[in-house]
Write a protein that holds these residues in place. Structure first.
Motif, PDB file in Angstrom:
ATOM      1  N   LEU A   8       0.858  -1.174   0.000  1.00  0.00           N
ATOM      2  CA  LEU A   8       0.000   0.000   0.000  1.00  0.00           C
ATOM      3  C   LEU A   8       0.897   1.227   0.000  1.00  0.00           C
ATOM      4  O   LEU A   8       1.765   1.372   0.869  1.00  0.00           O
ATOM      5  CB  LEU A   8      -0.900   0.004   1.235  1.00  0.00           C
ATOM      6  N   LEU A   9       0.698   2.113  -0.966  1.00  0.00           N
ATOM      7  CA  LEU A   9       1.557   3.281  -1.142  1.00  0.00           C
ATOM      8  C   LEU A   9       0.750   4.557  -1.006  1.00  0.00           C
ATOM      9  O   LEU A   9      -0.340   4.675  -1.586  1.00  0.00           O
ATOM     10  CB  LEU A   9       2.225   3.252  -2.517  1.00  0.00           C
ATOM     11  N   ALA A  10       1.280   5.516  -0.270  1.00  0.00           N
ATOM     12  CA  ALA A  10       0.719   6.863  -0.194  1.00  0.00           C
ATOM     13  C   ALA A  10       1.758   7.793  -0.788  1.00  0.00           C
ATOM     14  O   ALA A  10       2.812   8.015  -0.179  1.00  0.00           O
ATOM     15  CB  ALA A  10       0.389   7.237   1.243  1.00  0.00           C
ATOM     16  N   THR A  11       1.492   8.323  -1.975  1.00  0.00           N
ATOM     17  CA  THR A  11       2.511   9.107  -2.685  1.00  0.00           C
ATOM     18  C   THR A  11       1.983  10.495  -3.033  1.00  0.00           C
ATOM     19  O   THR A  11       0.798  10.672  -3.320  1.00  0.00           O
ATOM     20  CB  THR A  11       2.943   8.404  -3.976  1.00  0.00           C
ATOM     21  N   SER A  12       2.885  11.452  -3.022  1.00  0.00           N
ATOM     22  CA  SER A  12       2.544  12.837  -3.334  1.00  0.00           C
ATOM     23  C   SER A  12       2.619  13.072  -4.836  1.00  0.00           C
ATOM     24  O   SER A  12       3.466  12.499  -5.528  1.00  0.00           O
ATOM     25  CB  SER A  12       3.500  13.784  -2.611  1.00  0.00           C
ATOM     26  N   THR A  13       1.752  13.941  -5.313  1.00  0.00           N
ATOM     27  CA  THR A  13       1.791  14.303  -6.736  1.00  0.00           C
ATOM     28  C   THR A  13       3.050  15.091  -7.067  1.00  0.00           C
ATOM     29  O   THR A  13       3.382  15.267  -8.240  1.00  0.00           O
ATOM     30  CB  THR A  13       0.549  15.126  -7.109  1.00  0.00           C
ATOM     31  N   ALA A  24       2.827   9.682  10.301  1.00  0.00           N
ATOM     32  CA  ALA A  24       2.633   9.985   8.874  1.00  0.00           C
ATOM     33  C   ALA A  24       1.348  10.787   8.652  1.00  0.00           C
ATOM     34  O   ALA A  24       0.472  10.387   7.876  1.00  0.00           O
ATOM     35  CB  ALA A  24       2.604   8.692   8.063  1.00  0.00           C
ATOM     36  N   PHE A  25       1.246  11.915   9.331  1.00  0.00           N
ATOM     37  CA  PHE A  25       0.060  12.770   9.215  1.00  0.00           C
ATOM     38  C   PHE A  25      -0.125  13.303   7.798  1.00  0.00           C
ATOM     39  O   PHE A  25      -1.227  13.654   7.382  1.00  0.00           O
ATOM     40  CB  PHE A  25       0.174  13.941  10.189  1.00  0.00           C
ATOM     41  N   TYR A  26       0.948  13.337   7.043  1.00  0.00           N
ATOM     42  CA  TYR A  26       0.921  13.930   5.715  1.00  0.00           C
ATOM     43  C   TYR A  26       0.069  13.143   4.729  1.00  0.00           C
ATOM     44  O   TYR A  26      -0.268  13.642   3.650  1.00  0.00           O
ATOM     45  CB  TYR A  26       2.343  14.057   5.166  1.00  0.00           C
ATOM     46  N   VAL A  27      -0.279  11.896   5.066  1.00  0.00           N
ATOM     47  CA  VAL A  27      -1.090  11.122   4.118  1.00  0.00           C
ATOM     48  C   VAL A  27      -2.472  11.736   3.938  1.00  0.00           C
ATOM     49  O   VAL A  27      -3.176  11.408   2.982  1.00  0.00           O
ATOM     50  CB  VAL A  27      -1.218   9.654   4.563  1.00  0.00           C
ATOM     51  N   ASP A  28      -2.865  12.635   4.841  1.00  0.00           N
ATOM     52  CA  ASP A  28      -4.169  13.291   4.731  1.00  0.00           C
ATOM     53  C   ASP A  28      -4.108  14.571   3.914  1.00  0.00           C
ATOM     54  O   ASP A  28      -5.133  15.230   3.715  1.00  0.00           O
ATOM     55  CB  ASP A  28      -4.729  13.605   6.135  1.00  0.00           C
ATOM     56  N   PHE A  29      -2.890  14.953   3.460  1.00  0.00           N
ATOM     57  CA  PHE A  29      -2.779  16.149   2.632  1.00  0.00           C
ATOM     58  C   PHE A  29      -3.475  15.909   1.299  1.00  0.00           C
ATOM     59  O   PHE A  29      -3.543  14.773   0.801  1.00  0.00           O
ATOM     60  CB  PHE A  29      -1.311  16.507   2.391  1.00  0.00           C
ATOM     61  N   GLY A  30      -3.936  16.989   0.706  1.00  0.00           N
ATOM     62  CA  GLY A  30      -4.699  16.874  -0.527  1.00  0.00           C
ATOM     63  C   GLY A  30      -3.922  16.372  -1.722  1.00  0.00           C
ATOM     64  O   GLY A  30      -4.514  15.857  -2.689  1.00  0.00           O
ATOM     65  N   ASP A  31      -2.588  16.507  -1.716  1.00  0.00           N
ATOM     66  CA  ASP A  31      -1.803  16.085  -2.880  1.00  0.00           C
ATOM     67  C   ASP A  31      -1.356  14.634  -2.788  1.00  0.00           C
ATOM     68  O   ASP A  31      -0.633  14.153  -3.663  1.00  0.00           O
ATOM     69  CB  ASP A  31      -0.574  16.991  -3.046  1.00  0.00           C
ATOM     70  N   PHE A  32      -1.785  13.894  -1.728  1.00  0.00           N
ATOM     71  CA  PHE A  32      -1.394  12.492  -1.604  1.00  0.00           C
ATOM     72  C   PHE A  32      -2.454  11.582  -2.205  1.00  0.00           C
ATOM     73  O   PHE A  32      -3.666  11.821  -2.052  1.00  0.00           O
ATOM     74  CB  PHE A  32      -1.167  12.125  -0.126  1.00  0.00           C
ATOM     75  N   GLN A  33      -1.962  10.545  -2.875  1.00  0.00           N
ATOM     76  CA  GLN A  33      -2.853   9.576  -3.493  1.00  0.00           C
ATOM     77  C   GLN A  33      -2.487   8.167  -3.003  1.00  0.00           C
ATOM     78  O   GLN A  33      -1.333   7.895  -2.678  1.00  0.00           O
ATOM     79  CB  GLN A  33      -2.732   9.641  -5.015  1.00  0.00           C
TER      80      GLN A  33
END
Length: 380
Positions: free
Chosen positions: A178-183, A242-251
């Motif tokens: 499972l990957l959470a990646t930024s645009t 890893a709070f950043y996974v909730d940022f809008g640019d993460f998929q």
């Protein structure tokens, strides 16, 4: 051969003429016997110096040792000193010598035709209980805190070539990454254009090619909205900050359509793992606390002695040192020293252990039995 005396020139007939050393380490220059030695000019040296450096070095050693006039010339004395340096330098080994030296460096436990103790050890290791390659692969994927994600580059400068990125990841119940990646990351665009990828992980504490690694291949696809909450929960269980996974640019992506992978457990342990075997396997139940047990066993001299006794009793190999590298429900992976050679071995448990209490019970029993055998007392 020509006389290089600037006054006469022409052929000389006597090989007794004094050689003049070329300071560029090429062949010595000769003067005719009727003229005293003198250094040739730079141009003459350039015209004459056509030999290889190896030939010139040999000529330098020969001339410096055979020409008495060398000691009287300050410029040639420098060449004499250089010749001494060359003579003291180690000669390159022949191919046969290099191969022989390399073979001698290989621990004897990895070579055939050894003494009975080594032969018995090799046979023991072939049948020693250990997890399957698929189980080891699932365990590595569960333990790894990061991985190398290789994608098909979509960047104009490197379109179509493999592109590796270090990423964090979690796995689902089937071991799918499972990957959470930024645009903002190029690999996100790569996955959106072409989901084919591989994920490579290494064993915790990886130091050399003796340590385990695994590569899984498949196709990354955007995670359906209905499954993102479960993926987020699994991801945050592994990376609480890893709070950043909730940022809008993460998929969110999941690697699906698995093609299988390649497991390498160290020297002599290589296996292809099918997708079906991988998804059917489970991570080892004691691997999550194995590092704590290893730290305890390796931290006290008495426990190290216990481990050498266990290797002697259960494996049949006398070693001078032993350290625990890893543990699973079926046994221990150890680094040992024998005859000043270091190598890995497998020490199976006397029975499977799938919990902390079970591991403690087995290790205590094996330690007491090996200690009694080492001191000549009856086994408890």
């Amino acid at each position: 051969a020509q006389c290089h005396c600037p006054k006469v020139g022409g052929a000389y007939s006597s090989r007794s003429s004094a050689p003049v050393l070329c300071t560029r380490l090429h062949a010595p220059l000769h003067l005719c016997a009727s003229h005293p030695p003198r250094m040739p000019t730079r141009m003459q040296l350039s015209q004459q110096c056509s030999s290889t450096k190896a030939q010139g070095a040999a000529a330098l050693r020969h001339s410096a040792s055979s020409w008495p006039g060398l000691r009287g010339c300050g410029r040639l004395a420098a060449a004499r000193r250089q010749q001494q340096v060359l003579a003291a330098a180690p000669r390159p080994r022949s191919s046969r010598a290099a191969i022989t030296a390399a073979a001698a460096a290989v621990p004897e436990v990895y070579r055939e035709g050894q003494d009975p103790e080594i032969a018995a050890f090799q046979q023991h290791q072939k049948t020693a209980a250990r997890p399957t390659a698929a189980e080891d692969a699932r365990t590595l994927m569960a333990l790894a805190t990061n991985a190398v994600l290789s994608t098909v580059s979509s960047q104009a400068s490197s379109a179509g070539v493999p592109f590796g990125s270090v990423v964090e990841f979690a796995v689902d119940s089937q071991g799918r990454p499972l990957l959470a990646t930024s645009t903002l990351s190029p690999h996100t665009a790569d996955l959106q254009a072409d989901g084919r990828c591989s994920v490579t992980v290494i064993a915790p504490g990886f130091k050399s090619l003796q340590d385990a690694r695994f590569t899984l291949t498949g196709t990354a696809k955007p995670l359906p909205a209905a499954e993102r909450a479960a993926a987020r929960e699994a991801y945050l269980a592994k990376y609480p900050n890893a709070f950043y996974v909730d940022f809008g640019d993460f998929q969110w992506f999941r690697v699906e359509d698995l093609k299988g992978g390649r497991f390498v457990g160290g020297f002599g342990r290589v296996a292809s793992v099918t997708a079906d075997d991988y998804t059917a396997a489970k991570p080892d139940p004691v691997s999550s606390f194995a590092s704590h047990v290893a730290g305890h066993m390796n931290g006290e001299a008495s426990h190290i002695k216990d481990m050498t006794d266990m290797v002697a009793h259960y494996v049949g190999l006398d070693v001078s040192d032993a350290h625990m590298l890893g543990m699973d429900r079926l046994g221990l992976d150890m680094q040992v020293t024998r005859n000043e050679q270091n190598f890995k071995l497998r020490l199976p448990f006397i029975k499977p252990a799938e919990s902390r209490p079970a591991v403690k019970e087995v290790l205590v029993k094996m330690t007491k039995t090996a200690r009694a055998a080492a001191t000549g007392n009856a086994s408890p």
